[in-house]
Design a protein around this motif. Structure first.
Motif, PDB file in Angstrom:
ATOM      1  N   CYS A  27      49.383  48.623  28.033  1.00 19.66           N
ATOM      2  CA  CYS A  27      48.483  47.786  28.698  1.00 19.66           C
ATOM      3  C   CYS A  27      46.818  48.374  28.260  1.00 19.66           C
ATOM      4  O   CYS A  27      45.929  48.170  28.067  1.00 19.66           O
ATOM      5  CB  CYS A  27      48.504  47.764  30.531  1.00 19.66           C
ATOM      6  N   VAL A 111      50.527  45.093  34.457  1.00 21.18           N
ATOM      7  CA  VAL A 111      49.115  45.220  34.235  1.00 21.18           C
ATOM      8  C   VAL A 111      49.266  45.195  33.029  1.00 21.18           C
ATOM      9  O   VAL A 111      50.716  46.333  31.501  1.00 21.18           O
ATOM     10  CB  VAL A 111      48.550  46.699  34.836  1.00 21.18           C
ATOM     11  N   ARG A 134      55.194  36.041  33.773  1.00 19.55           N
ATOM     12  CA  ARG A 134      54.502  35.918  35.112  1.00 19.55           C
ATOM     13  C   ARG A 134      55.028  34.959  36.192  1.00 19.55           C
ATOM     14  O   ARG A 134      54.918  35.197  37.227  1.00 19.55           O
ATOM     15  CB  ARG A 134      53.203  35.099  34.163  1.00 19.55           C
ATOM     16  N   THR A 141      54.812  41.280  44.872  1.00 23.08           N
ATOM     17  CA  THR A 141      54.322  42.064  43.580  1.00 23.08           C
ATOM     18  C   THR A 141      55.587  42.289  43.121  1.00 23.08           C
ATOM     19  O   THR A 141      57.016  42.988  44.933  1.00 23.08           O
ATOM     20  CB  THR A 141      53.405  43.135  45.002  1.00 23.08           C
ATOM     21  N   ARG A 431      39.222  48.987  33.998  1.00 24.17           N
ATOM     22  CA  ARG A 431      39.968  48.102  35.382  1.00 24.17           C
ATOM     23  C   ARG A 431      39.338  46.975  35.915  1.00 24.17           C
ATOM     24  O   ARG A 431      40.088  45.873  36.068  1.00 24.17           O
ATOM     25  CB  ARG A 431      40.714  49.359  35.559  1.00 24.17           C
ATOM     26  N   GLN A 434      38.925  43.347  33.970  1.00 24.29           N
ATOM     27  CA  GLN A 434      40.438  43.400  33.557  1.00 24.29           C
ATOM     28  C   GLN A 434      41.389  42.957  34.747  1.00 24.29           C
ATOM     29  O   GLN A 434      42.903  42.294  34.303  1.00 24.29           O
ATOM     30  CB  GLN A 434      40.796  44.173  32.460  1.00 24.29           C
ATOM     31  N   ASP A 435      40.966  42.788  35.690  1.00 28.33           N
ATOM     32  CA  ASP A 435      41.424  41.746  37.073  1.00 28.33           C
ATOM     33  C   ASP A 435      41.255  40.792  37.539  1.00 28.33           C
ATOM     34  O   ASP A 435      39.684  40.794  37.456  1.00 28.33           O
ATOM     35  CB  ASP A 435      41.165  43.217  37.897  1.00 28.33           C
ATOM     36  N   ALA A 474      46.511  39.514  34.472  1.00 31.19           N
ATOM     37  CA  ALA A 474      45.586  40.942  34.145  1.00 31.19           C
ATOM     38  C   ALA A 474      45.883  41.432  32.872  1.00 31.19           C
ATOM     39  O   ALA A 474      47.218  41.583  32.465  1.00 31.19           O
ATOM     40  CB  ALA A 474      47.233  41.516  35.219  1.00 31.19           C
ATOM     41  N   GLY A 475      45.071  42.336  32.544  1.00 30.08           N
ATOM     42  CA  GLY A 475      44.915  43.390  31.633  1.00 30.08           C
ATOM     43  C   GLY A 475      44.269  42.458  30.339  1.00 30.08           C
ATOM     44  O   GLY A 475      44.775  43.098  29.578  1.00 30.08           O
ATOM     45  N   THR A 476      44.245  40.928  30.979  1.00 32.83           N
ATOM     46  CA  THR A 476      43.058  40.471  29.671  1.00 32.83           C
ATOM     47  C   THR A 476      41.978  41.292  29.443  1.00 32.83           C
ATOM     48  O   THR A 476      40.779  42.002  29.434  1.00 32.83           O
ATOM     49  CB  THR A 476      42.489  39.772  29.929  1.00 32.83           C
TER      50      THR A 476
END
Length: 600
Positions: A27, A111, A134, A141, A431, A434-435, A474-476
């Motif tokens: 990531c 992530v 996904r 979680t 962070r 990317q959230d 997430a992580g985009t």
């Protein structure tokens, strides 16, 4: 000893602001992270460290040679070299299954990779694997055991380990940039020990394994990092890295570049960290120039924001912003910093020197100085004639703060009030961006970012896929969830086009569409050549074009006979301690993304 005769030993010391966005190769998408990760995580292919065009061509790393390609151009068989080992006890060979695991880990829903589309649009079955991954954990979680269980029970159709040293990669379509894709840090091998950790978790950081010349022995987020020699690494099995110094120390502190410069001049540090410190007398070799430009900075919008009745979702509002920016004055702002790099006004999403670039200007203003009157007209047409307030993220270190204040003043003249929201550290900044949850909550409307492509040369996809293809996980790197089905269609068409010239035309069509939609506002493009300042004992300084021209730590060595100038400190490996506080000034680039984003 001469300057071209490497010596072994000593501790290479970095000092400066900022940390890593992620330690996990799956990531990490920030320049400073990639400097470190390439020392402990290897890929099938990589790039030579050189100051000419040879640095742009991927060559074998853990792979033994180029792939054997089937007649249809879809099946690639890759043999791995022997002797590449993990620093396990006892050392264990890197296998084809480790690369399968590494590629699967990119799809994790905790992530994930910021450029996942490189892989899901190329490797057969990877898009389905990522989607199912996904969906399997949507709304909850997962634990590390959950993730490992999913990866073990589900295969990517186009990835097969045929024995320990042969990897078969099947593509959805022929891809003449496959080696570039496999050379990104995301595609690192992953040992089976990683199944015990959540991606990029504190447990992962403590348990990270190395197959490169150095291993991570300590990391304190935004404070310090130490690497030492990896005893399992052998130079004769690594065609791309050396390992001259015994250890690498990074001290991270919120200091300005003058404090870092003073530390280097005294001999208390060897190189800057986090923000480039420019040498007053070092001229980059001409061969390192003209390899391609970065977009630095540009404005991006949170198209999920509910603020001000969803103002930035309104195309007229975004066009108002595009007309408000005084780009010519921004060039002067950068020129006044004397950064040693070529900076010019940008009108396009793909800047000069990159595949798909064609010069055009969709939103011209007189002399590129901005047009506040046109901005106000468009705001009124959009229903914001009484004004508008936008929340803008920014970082405190310069020139990030300078850039934020600058565009805020531009927007104020056009009738837009900017509420600047501070994110203190570069790694935290990304962070945050990317959230997706923070975007949906409206915690930001607009921000300045930068983009250096993951590779130069044949790199049309390295611009538009991470930034503009639909991806709100997430992580985009598509921070504000821009999406346009026509852009997605054009990307697929460009990837499928065998004629390079026609493919470049299609990448340009993507550029025109995202600018028509004002997905971003390009401000400047810069030639990311940085004349880094180095300490008196540093030798072998070569920039890495694919890592934003930062210096290759694996190629550096220390001259034990060199001494600081009179009045400077000793610069000994032991006992030197750098202190200082304050905000940074006069650093080389907004990005510092990440080669990549402002990462890095």
């Amino acid at each position: 000893m001469t300057d071209d005769e490497p010596t072994y030993g000593g501790t290479l010391r970095y000092f400066g602001p900022g940390g890593m966005d992620h330690v996990d190769p799956a990531c990490a998408y920030y320049t400073f992270s990639h400097q470190v990760i390439r020392l402990f995580a290897r890929q099938l292919y990589g790039y030579r460290t050189a100051v000419d065009g040879s640095a742009l061509t991927p060559v074998p790393d853990v792979a033994l040679d180029v792939p054997e390609v089937g007649a249809d151009g879809l099946v690639h068989t890759i043999r791995l070299r022997t002797g590449v080992r993990w620093d396990t006890d006892p050392p264990r060979e890197v296998t084809a299954e480790d690369f399968v695991r590494g590629l699967k880990r990119m799809c994790n829903p905790v992530v994930g990779s910021g450029a996942i589309h490189y892989y899901t649009s190329t490797i057969a079955g990877m898009a389905e694997f990522a989607r199912n991954y996904r969906d399997r954990f949507a709304g909850r979680t997962p634990t590390a055991a959950d993730l490992a269980g999913f990866q073990d029970a589900n295969e990517v159709r186009g990835l097969r380990a045929v024995g320990p040293k042969t990897l078969v990669v099947e593509l959805t379509r022929p891809a003449n940039d496959l080696l570039n894709v496999l050379a990104t840090t995301f595609a690192s091998a992953a040992p089976r020990e990683y199944d015990a950790f959540l991606p990029d978790s504190p447990e992962f950081v403590r348990g990270v394994r190395s197959n490169g010349p150095y291993r991570l022995v300590s990391y304190r987020h935004a404070e310090s990092l130490r690497m030492e020699r990896n005893p399992a690494w052998r130079a004769d099995t690594d065609p791309l890295r050396h390992g001259y110094v015994n250890a690498i120390d990074v001290r991270m502190s919120r200091v300005d570049d003058d404090t870092v410069r003073d530390a280097i001049e005294r001999g208390d540090a060897d190189l800057s960290w986090g923000a480039p410190v420019i040498s007053r007398d070092r001229v980059p070799p001409d061969a390192d120039r003209h390899l391609g430009y970065a977009l630095n900075p540009y404005l991006t919008f949170n198209l999920r924001s509910p603020n001000e009745r969803g103002a930035v979702r309104n195309l007229l509002v975004r066009r108002a912003v595009a007309h408000a920016i005084d780009k010519a004055a921004m060039v002067k702002l950068f020129d006044d910093m004397d950064l040693g790099t070529v900076t010019t006004v940008a009108h396009t999403a793909i800047p000069r020197g990159n595949t798909g670039h064609r010069e055009y200007n969709r939103y011209p203003t007189p002399g590129d100085r901005g047009d506040p009157r046109k901005c106000r007209e468009l705001l009124a047409e959009a229903g914001y004639g009484d004004g508008l307030v936008l929340r803008a993220l920014y970082r405190s270190d310069a020139p990030h703060a300078d850039v934020a204040e600058f565009y805020a003043e531009n927007l104020e003249r056009g009738g837009i009030t900017v509420d600047l929201v501070l994110i203190s550290q570069a790694d935290d900044y990304y962070r945050f961006l990317q959230d997706p949850a923070k975007a949906v909550a409206g915690e930001w409307d607009i921000t300045a970012a930068a983009w250096t492509p993951d590779w130069f040369g044949n790199n049309g996809r390295a611009w538009v896929q991470p930034m503009f293809q639909s991806n709100f996980a997430a992580g985009t790197s598509n921070y504000g969830d821009y999406r346009n089905p026509e852009v997605d269609r054009l990307i697929e068409a460009a990837l499928s086009e065998p004629d390079p010239d026609r493919a470049a035309d299609l990448w340009h069509e993507v550029d025109r569409q995202v600018i028509e939609d004002v997905a971003i506002v390009p401000i400047l493009m810069c030639e990311p050549t940085i004349p880094h300042m180095t300490g008196h004992r540093v030798r072998g300084a070569l920039p890495m074009p694919q890592v934003d021209r930062w210096l290759d730590a694996a190629n550096l060595w220390l001259d034990p006979t060199s001494r600081p100038h009179a009045g400077q400190g000793s610069g000994a490996d032991q006992g030197s301690h750098v202190t200082g506080a304050g905000q940074g000034t006069h650093v080389a680039q907004v990005a510092g993304a990440g080669h990549r984003p402002m990462p890095r």
